[in-house]
Design a protein around this motif. Structure first.
Motif, PDB file in Angstrom:
ATOM      1  N   ALA A  48      33.584  36.049  35.800  1.00 18.14           N
ATOM      2  CA  ALA A  48      32.298  35.284  36.953  1.00 18.14           C
ATOM      3  C   ALA A  48      33.285  35.491  38.454  1.00 18.14           C
ATOM      4  O   ALA A  48      34.281  34.884  38.597  1.00 18.14           O
ATOM      5  CB  ALA A  48      31.924  34.591  36.086  1.00 18.14           C
ATOM      6  N   PRO A  49      31.543  35.530  39.132  1.00 16.30           N
ATOM      7  CA  PRO A  49      32.521  35.549  40.589  1.00 16.30           C
ATOM      8  C   PRO A  49      33.578  33.945  41.245  1.00 16.30           C
ATOM      9  O   PRO A  49      34.116  34.190  41.823  1.00 16.30           O
ATOM     10  CB  PRO A  49      30.831  35.076  41.345  1.00 16.30           C
ATOM     11  CG  PRO A  49      30.082  35.905  40.669  1.00 16.30           C
ATOM     12  CD  PRO A  49      30.465  35.999  39.205  1.00 16.30           C
ATOM     13  N   GLU A  50      33.016  33.100  40.276  1.00 16.60           N
ATOM     14  CA  GLU A  50      33.587  31.689  40.762  1.00 16.60           C
ATOM     15  C   GLU A  50      35.010  31.760  40.616  1.00 16.60           C
ATOM     16  O   GLU A  50      36.179  31.291  40.780  1.00 16.60           O
ATOM     17  CB  GLU A  50      33.037  30.301  39.698  1.00 16.60           C
ATOM     18  CG  GLU A  50      31.119  30.379  40.287  1.00 16.60           C
ATOM     19  CD  GLU A  50      30.456  30.844  38.486  1.00 16.60           C
ATOM     20  OE1 GLU A  50      30.999  30.582  37.691  1.00 16.60           O
ATOM     21  OE2 GLU A  50      29.643  31.939  39.501  1.00 16.60           O
ATOM     22  N   ILE A  51      35.388  32.473  39.058  1.00 12.71           N
ATOM     23  CA  ILE A  51      36.194  32.623  38.013  1.00 12.71           C
ATOM     24  C   ILE A  51      37.464  33.345  39.434  1.00 12.71           C
ATOM     25  O   ILE A  51      38.648  33.085  40.017  1.00 12.71           O
ATOM     26  CB  ILE A  51      36.598  32.890  36.913  1.00 12.71           C
ATOM     27  CG1 ILE A  51      35.980  32.267  36.273  1.00 12.71           C
ATOM     28  CG2 ILE A  51      38.052  33.388  36.491  1.00 12.71           C
ATOM     29  CD1 ILE A  51      35.963  30.768  35.908  1.00 12.71           C
ATOM     30  N   TYR A  52      36.733  34.229  40.020  1.00 14.24           N
ATOM     31  CA  TYR A  52      37.313  35.801  40.819  1.00 14.24           C
ATOM     32  C   TYR A  52      37.995  35.068  42.479  1.00 14.24           C
ATOM     33  O   TYR A  52      39.011  34.822  42.365  1.00 14.24           O
ATOM     34  CB  TYR A  52      35.885  36.572  41.412  1.00 14.24           C
ATOM     35  CG  TYR A  52      37.319  37.607  41.829  1.00 14.24           C
ATOM     36  CD1 TYR A  52      37.898  38.378  41.665  1.00 14.24           C
ATOM     37  CD2 TYR A  52      36.221  37.734  42.972  1.00 14.24           C
ATOM     38  CE1 TYR A  52      38.737  39.411  42.259  1.00 14.24           C
ATOM     39  CE2 TYR A  52      37.128  38.703  43.799  1.00 14.24           C
ATOM     40  CZ  TYR A  52      37.617  39.775  43.384  1.00 14.24           C
ATOM     41  OH  TYR A  52      38.505  40.494  44.692  1.00 14.24           O
ATOM     42  N   ALA A  53      36.599  34.000  42.749  1.00 11.00           N
ATOM     43  CA  ALA A  53      37.284  33.538  44.328  1.00 11.00           C
ATOM     44  C   ALA A  53      37.738  32.066  43.751  1.00 11.00           C
ATOM     45  O   ALA A  53      39.194  32.389  44.694  1.00 11.00           O
ATOM     46  CB  ALA A  53      36.047  32.951  44.465  1.00 11.00           C
ATOM     47  N   ARG A  54      38.596  31.894  42.658  1.00 11.01           N
ATOM     48  CA  ARG A  54      39.198  30.815  42.611  1.00 11.01           C
ATOM     49  C   ARG A  54      40.931  31.851  41.625  1.00 11.01           C
ATOM     50  O   ARG A  54      41.461  31.309  42.780  1.00 11.01           O
ATOM     51  CB  ARG A  54      38.876  29.955  41.335  1.00 11.01           C
ATOM     52  CG  ARG A  54      39.451  28.615  41.276  1.00 11.01           C
ATOM     53  CD  ARG A  54      38.779  27.995  40.115  1.00 11.01           C
ATOM     54  NE  ARG A  54      38.883  28.207  39.087  1.00 11.01           N
ATOM     55  CZ  ARG A  54      37.725  27.528  37.562  1.00 11.01           C
ATOM     56  NH1 ARG A  54      37.172  27.104  38.090  1.00 11.01           N
ATOM     57  NH2 ARG A  54      37.869  27.892  36.846  1.00 11.01           N
ATOM     58  N   ARG A  55      40.851  32.428  41.696  1.00 15.24           N
ATOM     59  CA  ARG A  55      42.122  33.289  41.216  1.00 15.24           C
ATOM     60  C   ARG A  55      42.208  34.266  42.456  1.00 15.24           C
ATOM     61  O   ARG A  55      43.579  34.247  42.489  1.00 15.24           O
ATOM     62  CB  ARG A  55      41.256  34.286  40.180  1.00 15.24           C
ATOM     63  CG  ARG A  55      42.518  35.552  39.634  1.00 15.24           C
ATOM     64  CD  ARG A  55      42.350  35.959  38.423  1.00 15.24           C
ATOM     65  NE  ARG A  55      41.759  37.086  38.755  1.00 15.24           N
ATOM     66  CZ  ARG A  55      41.537  38.208  38.767  1.00 15.24           C
ATOM     67  NH1 ARG A  55      42.245  39.113  38.868  1.00 15.24           N
ATOM     68  NH2 ARG A  55      40.960  39.769  39.262  1.00 15.24           N
ATOM     69  N   MET A  56      41.450  34.168  43.486  1.00 16.97           N
ATOM     70  CA  MET A  56      42.270  35.074  44.681  1.00 16.97           C
ATOM     71  C   MET A  56      43.104  33.430  45.495  1.00 16.97           C
ATOM     72  O   MET A  56      43.706  34.041  45.832  1.00 16.97           O
ATOM     73  CB  MET A  56      41.140  35.216  45.844  1.00 16.97           C
ATOM     74  CG  MET A  56      40.340  36.212  44.987  1.00 16.97           C
ATOM     75  SD  MET A  56      41.734  37.980  44.426  1.00 16.97           S
ATOM     76  CE  MET A  56      41.808  38.432  42.656  1.00 16.97           C
ATOM     77  N   ALA A  57      42.390  32.962  45.771  1.00 18.69           N
ATOM     78  CA  ALA A  57      42.641  31.708  46.335  1.00 18.69           C
ATOM     79  C   ALA A  57      44.156  31.143  45.645  1.00 18.69           C
ATOM     80  O   ALA A  57      44.653  30.802  46.503  1.00 18.69           O
ATOM     81  CB  ALA A  57      41.546  30.421  46.224  1.00 18.69           C
ATOM     82  N   ARG A  58      44.494  31.217  44.110  1.00 20.19           N
ATOM     83  CA  ARG A  58      44.884  31.402  43.352  1.00 20.19           C
ATOM     84  C   ARG A  58      46.525  32.179  43.253  1.00 20.19           C
ATOM     85  O   ARG A  58      47.199  31.454  44.199  1.00 20.19           O
ATOM     86  CB  ARG A  58      45.116  30.668  42.458  1.00 20.19           C
ATOM     87  CG  ARG A  58      46.436  30.275  41.235  1.00 20.19           C
ATOM     88  CD  ARG A  58      46.647  29.709  39.773  1.00 20.19           C
ATOM     89  NE  ARG A  58      45.390  29.446  39.610  1.00 20.19           N
ATOM     90  CZ  ARG A  58      45.647  27.671  39.482  1.00 20.19           C
ATOM     91  NH1 ARG A  58      47.502  27.619  39.929  1.00 20.19           N
ATOM     92  NH2 ARG A  58      45.471  26.596  39.373  1.00 20.19           N
TER      93      ARG A  58
END
Ligand SMILES: Cc1cn([C@H]2C[C@H](O)[C@@H](COP(=O)(O)OP(=O)(O)OP(=O)(O)O)O2)c(=O)[nH]c1=O
Length: 206
Positions: A48-58
């Motif tokens: 999911a896009p939100e999961i991806y954006a959070r993963r990249m930030a992490r």
């Protein structure tokens, strides 16, 4: 810069984005800038896009936090999502035109994943904020003229709402600063809770 908040403890922004730096500096925060140089892997299938954006930030944040275990580290990743597809930064002018042609006349989501990390204090807060944005049905000539300014080239979705790209946007639902690259109220709320920042003026001064 003078602003409504002051920084109480060492703070690092793990981002090369001048917009993110300006958003935090505008609140009066003092911080060092130390961008992560790690590459950003592509989304996993069905991620999911939100999961991806959070993963990249992490990924970006943990890279820098590991090198600064006694500091609070802020990181973020901003993506544009149209009909479930993630649009990152354009590869070139033709790619920018392709992206903007898809966005013009339609709604899209801007998602910023962000993290506030502190290794020694075991703080690891990662979240994602979504803003709905609607663009005018701009003509190809308008889009080409905008791309010629080169403003789109380092920005997710090939536009900057805070710059000349403002002409494209006729409606925003949700956080404006989230579109620029950092959801300011959400970040400040976490920094206040962790006692990393405080209001610049104490109650007895008011
Ligand atoms: C949609 C939109 C994006 N952007 C920018 C914010 C981000 O800088 C960029 C998305 O790229 P990111 O990969 O989120 O960030 P970055 O590469 O600029 O910096 P770093 O990875 O070091 O943190 O797009 C705007 O400035 N205005 C906008 O309206």
């Amino acid at each position: 810069m003078q602003g409504p908040f002051r920084t109480l403890r060492p703070l690092t922004l793990a981002s090369a984005s001048p917009r993110r730096q300006a958003l935090l500096a505008g609140q009066g925060l003092c911080f060092e800038v130390s961008p992560s140089r790690l590459g950003e892997p592509a989304p996993e299938p069905a991620e999911a896009p939100e999961i991806y954006a959070r993963r990249m930030a992490r990924i970006k944040g943990e890279d820098i936090a590991a090198k600064r275990p006694d500091q609070t580290v802020i990181s973020a990743d901003t993506i544009v999502v149209r009909e479930g597809r993630i649009l990152g930064k354009p590869r070139n002018a033709a790619h920018a035109l392709h992206m903007l042609s898809e966005l013009a006349g339609n709604w899209h989501d801007v998602i910023t994943g962000f993290c506030v990390l502190h290794v020694r204090e075991k703080i690891s807060q990662c979240h994602a904020v979504t803003t709905r944005v609607h663009m005018i049905p701009a003509s190809a000539a308008m889009l080409r003229a905008y791309i010629a300014t080169e403003e789109p080239m380092d920005k997710a979705g090939a536009y900057g709402i805070q710059g000349a790209g403002a002409f494209l946007v006729d409606e925003v639902r949700g956080s404006y600063t989230n579109v620029v690259g950092l959801p300011v109220p959400e970040i400040l709320r976490i920094l206040l809770t962790c006692a990393v920042i405080a209001p610049a003026v104490s109650p007895e001064d008011v």
